[in-house]
Design a protein around this motif. Structure first.
Motif, PDB file in Angstrom:
ATOM      1  N   VAL A  43       0.509  -1.294   0.655  1.00  0.00           N
ATOM      2  CA  VAL A  43       0.301  -0.009   0.264  1.00  0.00           C
ATOM      3  C   VAL A  43       0.621   1.117   0.020  1.00  0.00           C
ATOM      4  CG1 VAL A  43      -1.590   1.784   1.031  1.00  0.00           C
ATOM      5  CG2 VAL A  43      -1.721  -1.243   1.345  1.00  0.00           C
ATOM      6  N   MET A  45       0.905   4.710   0.749  1.00  0.00           N
ATOM      7  CA  MET A  45      -0.375   5.832   0.993  1.00  0.00           C
ATOM      8  C   MET A  45       0.523   7.593   0.394  1.00  0.00           C
ATOM      9  SD  MET A  45      -2.243   4.591   4.144  1.00  0.00           S
ATOM     10  CE  MET A  45      -4.131   4.054   3.389  1.00  0.00           C
ATOM     11  N   GLN A  51      -3.710   6.558   6.722  1.00  0.00           N
ATOM     12  CA  GLN A  51      -3.982   4.489   7.268  1.00  0.00           C
ATOM     13  C   GLN A  51      -4.762   4.230   8.572  1.00  0.00           C
ATOM     14  OE1 GLN A  51       0.060   3.154   9.235  1.00  0.00           O
ATOM     15  NE2 GLN A  51       1.097   4.846   8.498  1.00  0.00           N
ATOM     16  N   HIS A  54      -8.027   5.505   6.824  1.00  0.00           N
ATOM     17  CA  HIS A  54      -8.530   4.517   5.812  1.00  0.00           C
ATOM     18  C   HIS A  54      -8.531   2.317   6.643  1.00  0.00           C
ATOM     19  CE1 HIS A  54      -8.374   7.263   2.738  1.00  0.00           C
ATOM     20  NE2 HIS A  54      -8.973   6.792   2.616  1.00  0.00           N
ATOM     21  N   LEU A  58      -7.802  -1.081   5.829  1.00  0.00           N
ATOM     22  CA  LEU A  58      -6.595  -2.453   5.953  1.00  0.00           C
ATOM     23  C   LEU A  58      -6.621  -2.859   6.870  1.00  0.00           C
ATOM     24  CD1 LEU A  58      -4.493   1.389   6.491  1.00  0.00           C
ATOM     25  CD2 LEU A  58      -4.503  -0.354   3.826  1.00  0.00           C
ATOM     26  N   ASP A  59      -8.020  -2.748   7.996  1.00  0.00           N
ATOM     27  CA  ASP A  59      -8.248  -3.908   8.646  1.00  0.00           C
ATOM     28  C   ASP A  59      -8.759  -5.101   8.222  1.00  0.00           C
ATOM     29  OD1 ASP A  59      -6.590  -2.587  10.780  1.00  0.00           O
ATOM     30  OD2 ASP A  59      -8.641  -1.837  11.998  1.00  0.00           O
ATOM     31  N   LEU A  61      -8.075  -6.365   5.281  1.00  0.00           N
ATOM     32  CA  LEU A  61      -7.360  -6.804   4.181  1.00  0.00           C
ATOM     33  C   LEU A  61      -6.881  -7.576   5.180  1.00  0.00           C
ATOM     34  CD1 LEU A  61      -5.801  -3.472   2.293  1.00  0.00           C
ATOM     35  CD2 LEU A  61      -7.248  -5.930   1.674  1.00  0.00           C
ATOM     36  N   ARG A  62      -6.502  -7.266   6.050  1.00  0.00           N
ATOM     37  CA  ARG A  62      -5.371  -7.690   7.387  1.00  0.00           C
ATOM     38  C   ARG A  62      -5.793  -8.991   8.281  1.00  0.00           C
ATOM     39  NH1 ARG A  62      -3.920  -2.276   9.254  1.00  0.00           N
ATOM     40  NH2 ARG A  62      -1.697  -1.778   8.653  1.00  0.00           N
ATOM     41  N   VAL A  68       0.290  -7.106   5.158  1.00  0.00           N
ATOM     42  CA  VAL A  68      -0.184  -5.571   4.233  1.00  0.00           C
ATOM     43  C   VAL A  68       1.135  -5.153   4.713  1.00  0.00           C
ATOM     44  CG1 VAL A  68      -1.208  -3.241   4.352  1.00  0.00           C
ATOM     45  CG2 VAL A  68      -2.577  -5.423   4.483  1.00  0.00           C
ATOM     46  N   ILE A  70       3.062  -1.014   4.513  1.00  0.00           N
ATOM     47  CA  ILE A  70       2.238   0.447   4.032  1.00  0.00           C
ATOM     48  C   ILE A  70       3.029   0.768   3.798  1.00  0.00           C
ATOM     49  CG2 ILE A  70       1.435   2.056   4.952  1.00  0.00           C
ATOM     50  CD1 ILE A  70      -0.645   0.653   6.385  1.00  0.00           C
TER      51      ILE A  70
ATOM     52  N   ASP B  18       3.789   4.025  11.845  1.00  0.00           N
ATOM     53  CA  ASP B  18       2.999   2.414  11.742  1.00  0.00           C
ATOM     54  C   ASP B  18       3.590   2.495  13.532  1.00  0.00           C
ATOM     55  OD1 ASP B  18       1.806   0.273  12.424  1.00  0.00           O
ATOM     56  OD2 ASP B  18       2.313   0.192  10.553  1.00  0.00           O
TER      57      ASP B  18
END
Lengths: 445, 720
Positions: A43, A45, A51, A54, A58-59, A61-62, A68, A70, B18
Motif C-alpha cells: 500500500v 499512501m 492509514q 482508512h 486496511l484492517d 485486508l489484514r 499488508v 504500508i 506505524d
C-alpha cells in the motif's frame, strides 16, 4: 497491454505443441491453485495519516489473511518488483502523485500489472500529472485537476453546503463485480470523475454518477457547452486485463475512508436512517481486485464427432460436440460455473459457426454444432470475457476437409441415364464379345 | 545478523508512521539472544513511538476533561489520533518494557504513559527499571541522567545519589556550552531533579547556574552571539521557568523581562506561520516541521512563565489561533515528534494561564434556524460568556438591504442559535459575518468569522420554449412552441438539417425573482442506446438561459437518425430539490426499421450465435426427364437384344477341350473382372486402390485373351 494467455494446439502436425500446452496449463494451473491463498499487498499512501483514515479498509485486508505493507513518501526507495517477479500480489496506491514515491514510476506500475499484479489507484481532485498519465496508460481519462463530481440532487445532507459530497446508487449490476451487493444502497462519494471509451473491452464502470451528477469546478458556473455528466461520468473503473491481472481506478480517496464507511445517511425519519454502502462496496471491490471472486478456471477442452471419437481434422458438414469444464472461485473454493453465455466459435479468419454452450449445473459445458460446408484451416476458439470475470482464452487448430470422392451420394436420381448407359454399355460390350467369338448362326447360314 | 539489522532499519522507518509495526519490530528484536549492537538501535524507534502515544493520550485526557466538548470535536480527535490503537500499542509496550529496561528513554516514556493512563500493575516492571535506574543516574549523558532521576523519583527507586557531586559534574559539563540551549535545558532538568531530591542545592551550584542563566539573558538582550530562533526562545523560556520552579529569587527580574517579550514573539511566530506550507510529514524532519515543534515548545514554555507572572501581558489571540490551528492541522499527525510537542503545547494551553484561542464554528440546522454558532476553546471547552453578533449578510459583495447587526442570545445548550433573517432577499448563497467577543478573557480582542450560508428555496421554470431551427439560415424560422413547466413531453420531428433552440427562465418559486442556478443542463438521451449527452445552457442574463442544438451537434452526438428524449436539469446548492423535466421527445430523420439500434453503453451481452448458411443445393431437372433419358440410354441394349434375336444365336464356336475352356474362362473372367472392378470402384474403392487391381486384371485378360484368340485363329486355320 499485456499478452494473451494463448493456447494454440496443432495436434498431430507438431508433436511439441501438446507438450507446450501441457506446460502452459500446468503453469496456469499452479497460479489458479494459489488463488485462495493470502496475498501480499503493498500500500502506497500519500500521507501517514491516511492509514488511520482508512483503518477499516486496511484492517479488513489484514483480517482477510493478507500481508499488508504500508509505504509513505520519504521513507526510502519503494521497489515494486525484482528482475524476475513482483514483490507483491497487489498494489494499492492511495495518492495523487506517484512521483512522491522514490523508485516508483509509471513504467514500474505497468510492468507490475503486466506480470499479473493487481492494482488499485485512488486519487481525488488534486490528482497530479503522474497519476493522470498512469490512468491514461489503462485507457482512462481523469477530469481536469480541480474539477469534482457534483450532485445537487443527492447531497449527503442538504444543509452541509457541499454538493461534492453526494450519494450514488449507480453500481454496476454485473454479478461478477458486486454479486448480490449491487443493490447495497447509496455510496457516498467525493472526488474527481473520469471517462473512458465505451468501446473498450477491458474497462467496466463500477460506479457512475446519477442522472443529475456532473463534473465541474465547485462553486463555479459551467461554461463549456458539453459536460461530462449523468451516467457518463464514471466514478470508479475496473479493468480486467487479458493476462487476468485486475485494476481499479477510483476518483475518490475518501470513498474508502472510515468516515464515509461509517456515515449514516438520513432517511425520511430517524428510523429510516441507513448506513452508507461504502464499506460493502469497497470490500467487494477489494475482493474482486485481489482475485477472491469472479475468477474462472477452464479445463478439459474436448471435441468429437457426435457419437464418435475426437479427430484432428473433421469433414465439412460434420456434426460435432464441444465440451469443457469451467469452475468459479467463490468464497475460497472452486465451484461449478453457472454462466449461460459461454460461447465456442469455429473460426477461419472470421467465425463461421458460433454457438452458446449449455451446462449441466456441474460446470460441464457442451454444445453440438454442424461444421460449415467450407473447408480450410479452422480453429475452435473459446474467448470468454464477460465483464468482471477472468478471461478464458482457448484456441485449438482443427481443420475441415472436403468430402472424399467415395463420400458423396452414390446414386443421384437425375444421373440415372448416365448409370444406365454406363452399365448397359458394359453389358453390350460383354455380350457382343461373346456373340462375336462364339456365335455360329450367321456363319452356318 | 544482516537480516535483523535490516529489520531494525525497517522498524525505525515504520516507527514514525506505524506504531503497531514498530512495536512488532521491537518485540522481535527484544530477545536477549540478539547482539547488543542490534538492540542498541532500538531506543530511538520505540522511544518516539511511546512519545507519540503519550502525547496522544494526553489529548484524549484533555478532551475527556473538557467541560462540554462538542461531539464532533471529540469524534474528530478520536479519529485523528485513534485512541484505541494507541491503547493497544501501549499495552504491548508494557509487555515489551521488560526487555527495554536498559534504555531509560523507553522506560521513562513507558512509565509516564502508564501514569497518564492511570494504569497499575507496574510493580514487576518497577523493580527491573529501578535496578537499571540506579546504575544510570551517574551516567555521562545528561539526558540519561535526567530520565533516570525522573524514574527514580516517580517509581520511588531511592537511588543512592551524591547530589552535590552530581550537580557539580553536570554544571562542569555545561562549561563552554552555556549558549547551547539543547544542553542547558537538560542540565537544568537534572539540577531541578536533584533540587527536588535533596530539598536544596549547594550554594555554589546555585551560583553556577545563576551565572549560566544570566549569560542567557544577556544573549536574549542581544549581547553576544545567540541564534534567536523560535526553538531557542522556547528552550530559554523553559530554562527560566525551571529556574523559577527551583525558587531562585535572583531569577525573578529576568523572568519578568522575558515574559514581556512574549507578545512580540507570538507576532513573529504568526508572521512566520503565514509562510508555512503544508508538506508531507515524511519530509519534514527539518525545516517546516522544526518550526512547528519549536512553536509548540515556545507555547508550553511561555505558559509556564506566564503562570509565574503573566499579568498584564496582552496576547494576540488571532495570531495564537493561527499558530495553534496550524499546529493542529491533521497533516502533522503523521509525525510523532510534532505530535509529542503539540501535546506539550496543548498541555500548556490547558493549564489555563496561557489564553486559549477561541474557535468559532457553526453547526447548520434545518428549518427556521440557519444554525447554531458555537464558541469553543482550542481544547474543546465551550465558551459560555461571549457576545456573538451577526455583523452583516451580503451576497456577491453587496449587503442585504435593510439588515441590521443583531446580537445572538445564548441557548441553554451552550450555543447561539441564528435564525434565518426575515429580511434577507430571495434564495441563494450569502456571506454571514459574525463577531465574537469574550467577556471572561483577559483580552477583549474580538474574533471575526464569515460563514457561507444558504437561503434555501424551491426553483421553478418560468417561461420555456422550444423552437425548431430551419435547415438553412435564410429559410423562414418556425415559431417557438411555448411550453408550461411540468407539461408532458412535446413530440418533435426534425428533418433535413433542422436543429433546436431552447429557452428557459428560472425563478425562485417563492418570490418569483430571477435566479441563476449553478446547474442548468439539457440531457439528450438516445432511446435505443440509453446513451446520454449533456449540454450546459448558456446564461444570457440573470435567470435566463438559452441553448441551440444544431443538426451537426446532434449528428455528432446522437447519430444522423433515431429518437431521443430531452430533459431539462436544474440544480443549485441552495435549492431544496433538483428539477428534472422531460419536455420533448425528438425523432431525427425518418424512423427507420433497418437501422439497428446501437449497443447500449456499459451493458454486456453475449455475441449472437452464428449458424453457417450452406451453399444452396444445385437445381435438378424434373424427375420425368431422367426417366426419359434412362429409356433412351437403354435403347442400344434393347436394340442389341432385338438384333440378336433376329439374327438367331448358335454358339457353335465354343471352345472345345479342357485347355481351351480354361483359357476362354480366364479371358472372359478377366473382362468380367474389369467390369466388376469398375462397379466396385463406383461404390467402394478409390482410384489408388483400383489401379493396381486394374493392372493385374488387364495383364490377366491380355494373357488369356492372347491365348484364347491364338487358339481361335489356330482352330480356324485348322478348319480351313
Amino acid at each position: 497491454l499485456v499478452g494473451f494467455v494463448h493456447l494454440d494446439c496443432d495436434r498431430g502436425s507438431d508433436p511439441t505443441a501438446m507438450a507446450r500446452l501441457l506446460l502452459l496449463l500446468a503453469a496456469l494451473g499452479s497460479t489458479w491453485w494459489t488463488m485462495g491463498a493470502a496475498k501480499e499487498v503493498l500500500v502506497l499512501m500519500e500521507a501517514p495519516v491516511l492509514q488511520w483514515k482508512h483503518a477499516k479498509l486496511l484492517d479488513g485486508l489484514r483480517s482477510g489473511g493478507h500481508q499488508v505493507e504500508i509505504r509513505t513518501p520519504g521513507r526510502g526507495i519503494v521497489q515494486l518488483a525484482t528482475e524476475e517477479e513482483n514483490r507483491a500480489d497487489a498494489l494499492l496506491v492511495f495518492a495523487n502523485d506517484l512521483k512522491k514515491f522514490k523508485g516508483v514510476s509509471i513504467r514500474d506500475v505497468m510492468r507490475f500489472v503486466d506480470r499479473g499484479g493487481n492494482l488499485v489507484v485512488a486519487v481525488d481532485e488534486d490528482v497530479e500529472k503522474s497519476m493522470v498519465d498512469l490512468a491514461a496508460e489503462f485507457g482512462i481519462e481523469f477530469e481536469q485537476r480541480g474539477k469534482m463530481a457534483i450532485d445537487y440532487a443527492r447531497p449527503v445532507e442538504l444543509h452541509e453546503h457541499d454538493p461534492t459530497v453526494f450519494v450514488t446508487d449507480q453500481i454496476n449490476p454485473e454479478p461478477a463485480f458486486f454479486g448480490d451487493e449491487a443493490d447495497a444502497g447509496d455510496v457516498v462519494y467525493q472526488g474527481i470523475g473520469m471517462s473512458f471509451s465505451p468501446s473498450s473491452e477491458l474497462l467496466s464502470p463500477l460506479l457512475t454518477g446519477t442522472p443529475t451528477t456532473y463534473s465541474s469546478i465547485p462553486g463555479e458556473e459551467v461554461r463549456e457547452t458539453s459536460v461530462l455528466a449523468g451516467k457518463e461520468i464514471v466514478l470508479v473503473t475496473a479493468l480486467q486485463a487479458r493476462n487476468n491481472a485486475r485494476a481499479v481506478f477510483s476518483g475518490s480517496l475518501k470513498m474508502f475512508s472510515d468516515d464515509f464507511m461509517d456515515m449514516i445517511l438520513p432517511g425520511e425519519s430517524p428510523e429510516e436512517d441507513v448506513e452508507s454502502a461504502n464499506q460493502v462496496v469497497c470490500e467487494e471491490i477489494l475482493k474482486w481486485v485481489l482475485q477472491e471472486k469472479s475468477v474462472l478456471k477452464a479445463s478439459n477442452f474436448h471435441h468429437r464427432i457426435i457419437g464418435g471419437e475426437k479427430q484432428s481434422m473433421y469433414r465439412i458438414k460434420d456434426e460435432v460436440e464441444f465440451f469443457t469444464h469451467i469452475e468459479e472461485f467463490v468464497e475460497g473454493e472452486w465451484v461449478p460455473f453457472q454462466g449461460n453465455d459461454v460461447q465456442v466459435e469455429y473460426v477461419m479468419l472470421d467465425p463461421y459457426v458460433r454457438r452458446t454452450m449449455q451446462h449441466d449445473g456441474n460446470g460441464n459445458f457442451f454444445v453440438q454444432m454442424k461444421l460449415p460446408d467450407v473447408y480450410g484451416v479452422f480453429k475452435f476458439v473459446v474467448d470468454y470475457h464477460h465483464p468482471g470475470f477472468s478471461w478464458i482464452k482457448y484456441t485449438e487448430r482443427v481443420p475441415a476437409r472436403p468430402f472424399q470422392h467415395n463420400e458423396y451420394e452414390r446414386f443421384i436420381y437425375s444421373a440415372y441415364p448416365y448409370y444406365v448407359s454406363a452399365f448397359s454399355n458394359m453389358l453390350c460390350f460383354f455380350t457382343i464379345g461373346i456373340v462375336f467369338l462364339y456365335n455360329t448362326e450367321g456363319k452356318s447360314k | 545478523f544482516l537480516f535483523f539489522l535490516a529489520s531494525v532499519e525497517r522498524g525505525a522507518r515504520f516507527a514514525r508512521n506505524d506504531v503497531r509495526a514498530a512495536a512488532s519490530c521491537a518485540s522481535r528484536l527484544s530477545s536477549p539472544a540478539f547482539h547488543e549492537d542490534v538492540r542498541g538501535t532500538m531506543p530511538g524507534t520505540c522511544g518516539w513511538t511511546i512519545a507519540w502515544m503519550v502525547s496522544c493520550l494526553w489529548w484524549r485526557h484533555v478532551l475527556a476533561k473538557g467541560t462540554q466538548p462538542r461531539d464532533y470535536l471529540r469524534e474528530g480527535w478520536s479519529r485523528a489520533w485513534n485512541v484505541d490503537l494507541i491503547e493497544d500499542v501501549l499495552l504491548d509496550a508494557r509487555g515489551l518494557n521488560r526487555d527495554f529496561v536498559g534504555r531509560t528513554k523507553d522506560a521513562y516514556y513507558t512509565v509516564v504513559a502508564n501514569e497518564r493512563l492511570q494504569l497499575d500493575d507496574l510493580e514487576v516492571i518497577n523493580d527491573e527499571v529501578c535496578a537499571q535506574v540506579k546504575q544510570l543516574v551517574d551516567a555521562e549523558n545528561v539526558e540519561v541522567q535526567h530520565r533516570a532521576l525522573v524514574l527514580d523519583r516517580r517509581l520511588g527507586c531511592k537511588a543512592d545519589v551524591d547530589v552535590p557531586t552530581l550537580a557539580k559534574k553536570v554544571l562542569g559539563n555545561l562549561e563552554g556550552r552555556r549558549t547551547n540551549l539543547r544542553w542547558l535545558r537538560p542540565t537544568m532538568n537534572v539540577l531541578k531533579e536533584l533540587h527536588e531530591k535533596a530539598g536544596e542545592l549547594p550554594q555554589d551550584v546555585k551560583d553556577g547556574f545563576a551565572t549560566a542563566v544570566a549569560g542567557l539573558i544577556d544573549l536574549l538582550d542581544g549581547k553576544g552571539t545567540f541564534q534567536n530562533s523560535v526553538n531557542n526562545a522556547g528552550l530559554a523560556y523553559h530554562v527560566f521557568a525551571d529556574a523559577v520552579d527551583m525558587n531562585f529569587p535572583s531569577m525573578k527580574p529576568a523572568v519578568q523581562k522575558v515574559a514581556k517579550s512574549i507578545p512580540q514573539l507570538f507576532q513573529h511566530l504568526a508572521a512566520a506561520s503565514k509562510t508555512f506550507t503544508i508538506v508531507p510529514p515524511g519530509d519534514t524532519r527539518d525545516g517546516e516541521l522544526g518550526s512547528l515543534i519549536a512553536t509548540a515548545n515556545i507555547l508550553s514554555g511561555a505558559s509556564r512563565l506566564l503562570a509565574i507572572d503573566g499579568k498584564g501581558v496582552a496576547m494576540d489571540l488571532e495570531n495564537m489561533t493561527a499558530i495553534a490551528g496550524y499546529l493542529m492541522g491533521e497533516k502533522n499527525v503523521g509525525s510523532p515528534e510534532a505530535a509529542y510537542y503539540l501535546g506539550e503545547a496543548i498541555h500548556a494551553l490547558k493549564s489555563g494561564v496561557l489564553p486559549d484561542p477561541m474557535l468559532v464554528f457553526l453547526e447548520p440546522e434545518e428549518g427556521e434556524a440557519w444554525g447554531t454558532v458555537y464558541v469553543a476553546s482550542l481544547t474543546g471547552r465551550l465558551e459560555d460568556d461571549c457576545k456573538v453578533t451577526v455583523e452583516s449578510i451580503s451576497q456577491d459583495g453587496k449587503g442585504v438591504l435593510g439588515f441590521k447587526a443583531k446580537t445572538l442570545s445564548r441557548s441553554e445548550e451552550g450555543g447561539y442559535p441564528m435564525q434565518v433573517p426575515g429580511n434577507a432577499a430571495s434564495m441563494g448563497l450569502y456571506d454571514v459575518a459574525i463577531q465574537v467577543k469574550s467577556t471572561a478573557r483577559a483580552s477583549k480582542a474580538a474574533r471575526n468569522a464569515v460563514f457561507s450560508m444558504c437561503m434555501y428555496g424551491a426553483l421553478k421554470v418560468d417561461g420555456f420554449s422550444v423552437q425548431v431551427l430551419p435547415a438553412k439560415k435564410e429559410a423562414e424560422e418556425y415559431p417557438p412552441m411555448e411550453m408550461t413547466w411540468k407539461e408532458g413531453p412535446e413530440e418533435v420531428k426534425l428533418v433535413d438539417r433542422q436543429g433546436l433552440k431552447i429557452k428557459a427562465s428560472v425563478v425562485d418559486k417563492e418570490t418569483g425573482t430571477a435566479f441563476s442556478p449553478k446547474q442548468v443542463f439539457l440531457a439528450l438521451t438516445d432511446v435505443g442506446a440509453g446513451y446520454t449527452t449533456h449540454l450546459a445552457m448558456e446564461k444570457k442574463e440573470q435567470g435566463k438561459y438559452e441553448a441551440k442544438i444544431s443538426h451537426s451537434l446532434l449528428d455528432k452526438k446522437q447519430g444522423s437518425a433515431g429518437a431521443f428524449t430531452i430533459d431539462l436539469i436544474v440544480g443549485d446548492l441552495c435549492a431544496t430539490e433538483t428539477i428534472r423535466w422531460n419536455f420533448a421527445n425528438v425523432q431525427m430523420g425518418e424512423a427507420s426499421t433497418n437501422t439497428p439500434s446501437p449497443k447500449p453503453r456499459w451493458t454486456y451481452s453475449k455475441k449472437p450465435d452464428i449458424i453457417h448458411v450452406e451453399r444452396p443445393a444445385e437445381t435438378i431437372p424434373h424427375s420425368i426427364l431422367p426417366a426419359v433419358f434412362v429409356g433412351i440410354a437403354l435403347t442400344p441394349l434393347l436394340g442389341l437384344g432385338v438384333l440378336l434375336s433376329k439374327l438367331g444365336l448358335e454358339f457353335g464356336g465354343l471352345p472345345k477341350g479342357f485347355k481351351a475352356n480354361v483359357v476362354a474362362a480366364g479371358f472372359h473372367g478377366g473382362v468380367l473382372g474389369i467390369l466388376l472392378l469398375y462397379v466396385t470402384f463406383w461404390f467402394v474403392l478409390n482410384l489408388k486402390q483400383t489401379l493396381p487391381v486394374l493392372l493385374g486384371l488387364l495383364a490377366w485378360t491380355v494373357f488369356f485373351g492372347r491365348l484364347h484368340l491364338k487358339g481361335k485363329v489356330h482352330n480356324k486355320q485348322k478348319t480351313a
